[in-house]
Design an enzyme around this catalytic site. Structure first.
Site, PDB file in Angstrom:
ATOM      1  N   GLN A  20       0.927  -1.603  -0.260  1.00 58.75           N
ATOM      2  CA  GLN A  20      -0.019   0.429  -0.154  1.00 58.75           C
ATOM      3  C   GLN A  20       0.938   1.275   0.210  1.00 58.75           C
ATOM      4  O   GLN A  20       0.487   2.099  -0.283  1.00 58.75           O
ATOM      5  CB  GLN A  20      -0.932   0.573   1.017  1.00 58.75           C
ATOM      6  CG  GLN A  20      -2.154  -0.963   0.738  1.00 58.75           C
ATOM      7  CD  GLN A  20      -3.082  -0.769   2.574  1.00 58.75           C
ATOM      8  OE1 GLN A  20      -2.476  -2.077   3.573  1.00 58.75           O
ATOM      9  NE2 GLN A  20      -4.133  -0.515   2.395  1.00 58.75           N
ATOM     10  N   HIS A  40      -1.447  -5.233 -13.181  1.00 55.33           N
ATOM     11  CA  HIS A  40      -1.547  -5.427 -14.360  1.00 55.33           C
ATOM     12  C   HIS A  40      -2.133  -5.606 -15.301  1.00 55.33           C
ATOM     13  O   HIS A  40      -1.909  -5.104 -16.061  1.00 55.33           O
ATOM     14  CB  HIS A  40       0.201  -5.845 -15.052  1.00 55.33           C
ATOM     15  CG  HIS A  40       0.723  -4.647 -13.364  1.00 55.33           C
ATOM     16  ND1 HIS A  40       1.860  -5.181 -12.751  1.00 55.33           N
ATOM     17  CD2 HIS A  40       0.934  -3.212 -13.154  1.00 55.33           C
ATOM     18  CE1 HIS A  40       3.211  -4.144 -12.040  1.00 55.33           C
ATOM     19  NE2 HIS A  40       2.191  -3.588 -12.807  1.00 55.33           N
ATOM     20  N   ASP A  53       2.102   0.588  -8.024  1.00 53.73           N
ATOM     21  CA  ASP A  53       3.446   0.917  -8.598  1.00 53.73           C
ATOM     22  C   ASP A  53       4.622   1.468  -7.606  1.00 53.73           C
ATOM     23  O   ASP A  53       5.137   1.436  -7.459  1.00 53.73           O
ATOM     24  CB  ASP A  53       3.370   0.946 -10.635  1.00 53.73           C
ATOM     25  CG  ASP A  53       2.736   0.116 -10.642  1.00 53.73           C
ATOM     26  OD1 ASP A  53       2.552  -1.008 -10.239  1.00 53.73           O
ATOM     27  OD2 ASP A  53       2.729  -0.333 -12.030  1.00 53.73           O
ATOM     28  N   ARG A  78       4.303  -0.037  13.455  1.00 47.66           N
ATOM     29  CA  ARG A  78       3.424  -1.040  11.759  1.00 47.66           C
ATOM     30  C   ARG A  78       3.490  -0.665  11.309  1.00 47.66           C
ATOM     31  O   ARG A  78       3.077  -0.076  10.140  1.00 47.66           O
ATOM     32  CB  ARG A  78       2.237  -1.294  12.895  1.00 47.66           C
ATOM     33  CG  ARG A  78       1.945  -2.976  11.946  1.00 47.66           C
ATOM     34  CD  ARG A  78      -0.097  -3.556  12.568  1.00 47.66           C
ATOM     35  NE  ARG A  78      -0.134  -4.350  11.790  1.00 47.66           N
ATOM     36  CZ  ARG A  78      -1.291  -4.841  11.508  1.00 47.66           C
ATOM     37  NH1 ARG A  78      -1.851  -4.414  11.589  1.00 47.66           N
ATOM     38  NH2 ARG A  78      -1.274  -6.541  10.116  1.00 47.66           N
ATOM     39  N   HIS A 123       1.686  -9.033   4.425  1.00 40.33           N
ATOM     40  CA  HIS A 123      -0.398  -8.279   4.850  1.00 40.33           C
ATOM     41  C   HIS A 123      -0.042  -8.480   3.248  1.00 40.33           C
ATOM     42  O   HIS A 123      -0.206  -7.306   2.218  1.00 40.33           O
ATOM     43  CB  HIS A 123       0.535  -6.581   4.938  1.00 40.33           C
ATOM     44  CG  HIS A 123      -0.682  -6.178   5.325  1.00 40.33           C
ATOM     45  ND1 HIS A 123      -1.226  -5.189   6.168  1.00 40.33           N
ATOM     46  CD2 HIS A 123      -1.860  -6.086   4.529  1.00 40.33           C
ATOM     47  CE1 HIS A 123      -2.131  -4.387   6.587  1.00 40.33           C
ATOM     48  NE2 HIS A 123      -2.625  -4.684   5.378  1.00 40.33           N
ATOM     49  N   ASN A 167      -1.483 -10.921   8.719  1.00 41.23           N
ATOM     50  CA  ASN A 167      -2.630  -9.831   8.443  1.00 41.23           C
ATOM     51  C   ASN A 167      -4.066 -10.094   7.848  1.00 41.23           C
ATOM     52  O   ASN A 167      -4.060 -10.460   6.697  1.00 41.23           O
ATOM     53  CB  ASN A 167      -2.765  -8.974   8.004  1.00 41.23           C
ATOM     54  CG  ASN A 167      -3.471  -6.898   8.209  1.00 41.23           C
ATOM     55  OD1 ASN A 167      -3.875  -6.644   9.479  1.00 41.23           O
ATOM     56  ND2 ASN A 167      -4.375  -6.955   7.314  1.00 41.23           N
ATOM     57  N   GLU A 168      -4.435  -9.975   9.383  1.00 41.79           N
ATOM     58  CA  GLU A 168      -5.874 -10.540   8.596  1.00 41.79           C
ATOM     59  C   GLU A 168      -6.303 -11.665   7.609  1.00 41.79           C
ATOM     60  O   GLU A 168      -6.761 -11.879   6.839  1.00 41.79           O
ATOM     61  CB  GLU A 168      -6.961  -9.338   7.799  1.00 41.79           C
ATOM     62  CG  GLU A 168      -7.020  -8.148   8.495  1.00 41.79           C
ATOM     63  CD  GLU A 168      -8.322  -7.132   7.691  1.00 41.79           C
ATOM     64  OE1 GLU A 168      -8.593  -6.981   7.690  1.00 41.79           O
ATOM     65  OE2 GLU A 168      -8.296  -6.296   8.899  1.00 41.79           O
ATOM     66  N   ASN A 310      -7.738  -5.901  14.230  1.00 41.54           N
ATOM     67  CA  ASN A 310      -7.875  -5.295  13.889  1.00 41.54           C
ATOM     68  C   ASN A 310      -9.656  -5.005  13.829  1.00 41.54           C
ATOM     69  O   ASN A 310     -10.584  -6.235  13.664  1.00 41.54           O
ATOM     70  CB  ASN A 310      -7.876  -5.152  12.271  1.00 41.54           C
ATOM     71  CG  ASN A 310      -6.532  -5.787  11.631  1.00 41.54           C
ATOM     72  OD1 ASN A 310      -5.679  -5.218  12.654  1.00 41.54           O
ATOM     73  ND2 ASN A 310      -6.283  -6.037  10.582  1.00 41.54           N
ATOM     74  N   TYR A 312     -13.248  -2.069  12.434  1.00 43.71           N
ATOM     75  CA  TYR A 312     -13.106  -1.477  12.564  1.00 43.71           C
ATOM     76  C   TYR A 312     -14.430  -0.716  12.349  1.00 43.71           C
ATOM     77  O   TYR A 312     -15.415   0.115  12.797  1.00 43.71           O
ATOM     78  CB  TYR A 312     -13.406  -1.266  10.744  1.00 43.71           C
ATOM     79  CG  TYR A 312     -11.984  -0.836  10.125  1.00 43.71           C
ATOM     80  CD1 TYR A 312     -11.014   0.108   9.675  1.00 43.71           C
ATOM     81  CD2 TYR A 312     -10.922  -2.352  10.359  1.00 43.71           C
ATOM     82  CE1 TYR A 312      -9.605  -0.153   9.531  1.00 43.71           C
ATOM     83  CE2 TYR A 312      -9.429  -2.211   9.578  1.00 43.71           C
ATOM     84  CZ  TYR A 312      -8.905  -0.949   9.459  1.00 43.71           C
ATOM     85  OH  TYR A 312      -8.037  -0.613   8.977  1.00 43.71           O
ATOM     86  N   GLU A 375      -5.090  -2.508  14.225  1.00 46.22           N
ATOM     87  CA  GLU A 375      -5.802  -1.502  13.475  1.00 46.22           C
ATOM     88  C   GLU A 375      -7.098  -0.804  13.688  1.00 46.22           C
ATOM     89  O   GLU A 375      -8.043  -1.415  14.137  1.00 46.22           O
ATOM     90  CB  GLU A 375      -5.856  -2.296  12.341  1.00 46.22           C
ATOM     91  CG  GLU A 375      -4.836  -1.862  10.975  1.00 46.22           C
ATOM     92  CD  GLU A 375      -4.752  -2.841   9.752  1.00 46.22           C
ATOM     93  OE1 GLU A 375      -5.905  -2.332   9.390  1.00 46.22           O
ATOM     94  OE2 GLU A 375      -4.301  -3.521   8.818  1.00 46.22           O
TER      95      GLU A 375
HETATM   96  C1  BGC Z   1      -6.538  -3.452   6.134  1.00 49.53           C
HETATM   97  C2  BGC Z   1      -5.630  -2.299   5.433  1.00 49.53           C
HETATM   98  C3  BGC Z   1      -6.794  -1.810   4.794  1.00 49.53           C
HETATM   99  C4  BGC Z   1      -8.515  -1.645   5.878  1.00 49.53           C
HETATM  100  C5  BGC Z   1      -8.706  -0.493   5.208  1.00 49.53           C
HETATM  101  C6  BGC Z   1      -7.829  -3.319   6.587  1.00 49.53           C
HETATM  102  O1  BGC Z   1      -8.706  -4.561   6.553  1.00 49.53           O
HETATM  103  O2  BGC Z   1      -4.752  -4.255   6.914  1.00 49.53           O
HETATM  104  O3  BGC Z   1      -4.567  -2.753   4.557  1.00 49.53           O
HETATM  105  O4  BGC Z   1      -6.159  -0.970   4.251  1.00 49.53           O
HETATM  106  O5  BGC Z   1      -8.315  -2.374   6.183  1.00 49.53           O
HETATM  107  O6  BGC Z   1      -9.481  -1.134   4.267  1.00 49.53           O
END
Ligand code: BGC
Length: 476
Positions: A20, A40, A53, A78, A123, A167-168, A310, A312, A375
């Site tokens: 990222q 690509h 890229d 991190r 990741h 990660n996830e 993580n 959200y 996260e």
């Molecule tokens: C991921 C990140 C992502 C973020 C927001 C997480 O699930 O680890 O790579 O950018 O969410 O979508």
């Protein structure tokens, strides 16, 4: 202690991941990853047809990253290592010294500035040659991951004390589930996800046990997997709907966490039962959920030093046929509740109390392990005066503090996603999560602090949520 204070020693950090932010996708001997291949060959799957890229060009500008981390005052950074930058073919027989050199510079630069490196080994950017061997559906990847981990411990373990293996895993499985466009974008819904998760869990345990056997005594680091643990709340309350929501929690979050963190080990019993039942109903001769041998259950169980999540959002559920859910065979549909605002990312509904519930669920299920929020963050479409992001953080942090002070959850730290705007997977550069704005039209990828970066400086400096942020949002 004030309800708005963080415990002494509480750690604050910010996160990114290699694909990222790094760019330099084919420089200095780096191999191709599955995300390179996807963007690509199929730019159409990315919202704005963009790619990683160049991204934030952190491969060349990592000193800028260190500087902005220091400006905010973060205790740790991190970031993830790109497997194909270190092992271009995925295999450990050829090590790319330029890759090792790059990460050494980054790690040393962080330490010299008093910032701890917190390192994710994987990741999502699998070396393409390993994808050509079947990717995570191939159980042999556990061997290759262990070999990769050995290279990492050998080269960086003297200075890295916090390791995340994956990660996830659920998002890794997404690339094999419904056709959403996540690399490697091989939709094998109902089969692929289970195979992928199985290999990932075994790979995690192999890396953990290797570290334990050969490195831990001298290097003294800690390790965890990073599980996506959004909260799951029934849309309407009845005994049946609560039971269905709990089944969904077990099949979404327990799928990863139960084998590692429960006292019994293995997949959650309800998941084994449910996938077997649904497989029978569909006429399969065996469950599509692979089984662990007794030895494997033991190897995976207890492969942790703390628990990283993580978080959200919250999904509101009702019983119904699969299709809406990324986890097959659950028969629970995930929806949103119109009463809550939604970020730029359509899936990111802002439900702060869900974090408190998720932390409590983890504490109860797995006997109160130390938890690191690895996260948490909010997306918008840009702008330096990011008040909606600030509200998000203040409200989620308040719920986190309730979990610590009122519910006695053992939370040791909190990580902002993300340090800076970056390539947001299939959303490209359209959804911005950063505390810092990055000018993607500027060859120097100038980083500029948003208001939220200043708010974090203040929170970290005072180790509390300052009163001004609680009462008078308009003053921000
Ligand atoms: C991921 C990140 C992502 C973020 C927001 C997480 O699930 O680890 O790579 O950018 O969410 O979508």
């Amino acid at each position: 202690m004030s309800a708005f204070r963080f415990p002494p020693g509480f750690l604050f950090g910010a996160a990114t991941s290699a694909y990222q932010v790094e760019g330099a996708w084919n420089e200095d001997g780096k191999g191709e990853s599955i995300w390179d291949r996807l963007v690509h060959q199929h730019p159409d799957v990315i919202n704005d047809q963009s790619s990683g890229d160049v991204a934030c060009n952190s491969y060349h500008l990592y000193q800028e990253d260190i500087k902005i981390l220091k400006d905010v005052g973060f205790h740790f950074y991190r970031f993830s290592l790109s497997w194909p930058r270190i092992l271009p073919t995925g295999h450990a027989n050829v090590v790319n010294e330029a890759g090792i050199h790059y990460y050494n510079n980054l790690i040393n630069g962080l330490i010299a500035n008093g910032i701890q490196p917190v390192v994710t080994m994987f990741h999502w950017d699998l070396p393409q040659p390993l994808q050509d061997l079947g990717g995570w559906t191939n159980p042999l990847l556990a061997n290759y991951f262990e070999d990769y981990a050995r290279v990492l411990f050998t080269n960086f373990g003297d200075r890295v004390k916090w390791w995340y293996t994956f990660n996830e895993p659920k998002s890794i499985a997404l690339g094999y589930g419904m056709p959403l466009g996540f690399a490697p974008n091989i939709p094998t819904h109902g089969h692929g996800e289970y195979l992928v998760m199985h290999t990932v869990l075994l790979s995690h345990a192999r890396a953990y046990r290797l570290y334990e056997r050969e490195f831990k005594e001298t290097q003294k680091g800690k390790m965890s997997i990073v599980a996506l643990c959004n909260w799951i709340e029934p849309k309407t309350y009845s005994e049946e709907e609560e039971a269905a929501a709990e089944r969904a929690r077990q099949m979404h979050n327990g799928w990863i966490l139960h084998p590692i963190y429960s006292t019994a080990g293995d997949y959650p019993p309800v998941m084994k039962e449910w996938v077997a039942k649904k497989s029978r109903e569909k006429g399969y001769l065996r469950s599509r959920l692979p089984s662990f041998t007794k030895e494997e259950v033991e190897m995976v169980r207890g492969a942790w030093d703390f628990l990283a999540v993580n978080h959200y959002t919250t999904f509101f559920t009702y019983q119904g046929k699969e299709g809406v859910s990324i986890v097959p065979d659950c028969d629970v549909c995930m929806t949103q509740d119109d009463n809550y605002p939604v970020a730029a990312s359509f899936w990111l509904q802002v439900v702060p109390w869900g974090l408190r519930k998720a932390l409590n669920w983890i504490a109860k299920e797995y006997d109160s392990p130390p938890i690191m929020v690895a996260e948490n963050g909010f997306s918008d479409h840009g702008g330096l005066n990011d008040t909606a992001r600030i509200d998000f953080f203040i409200n989620y942090l308040r719920e986190l503090l309730k979990a610590i002070h009122d519910d006695h959850c053992h939370v040791i730290g909190y990580t902002v996603w993300s340090l800076m705007d970056n390539f947001e997977w299939i959303s490209g550069y359209t959804d911005n999560f950063g505390l810092y704005h990055v000018d993607f039209n500027d060859p120097n990828r100038k980083r500029t602090a948003k208001k939220s970066a200043r708010v974090f400086s203040e929170i970290i400096r005072s180790n509390e949520i300052p009163a001004e942020f609680l009462v008078n949002k308009s003053s921000l």
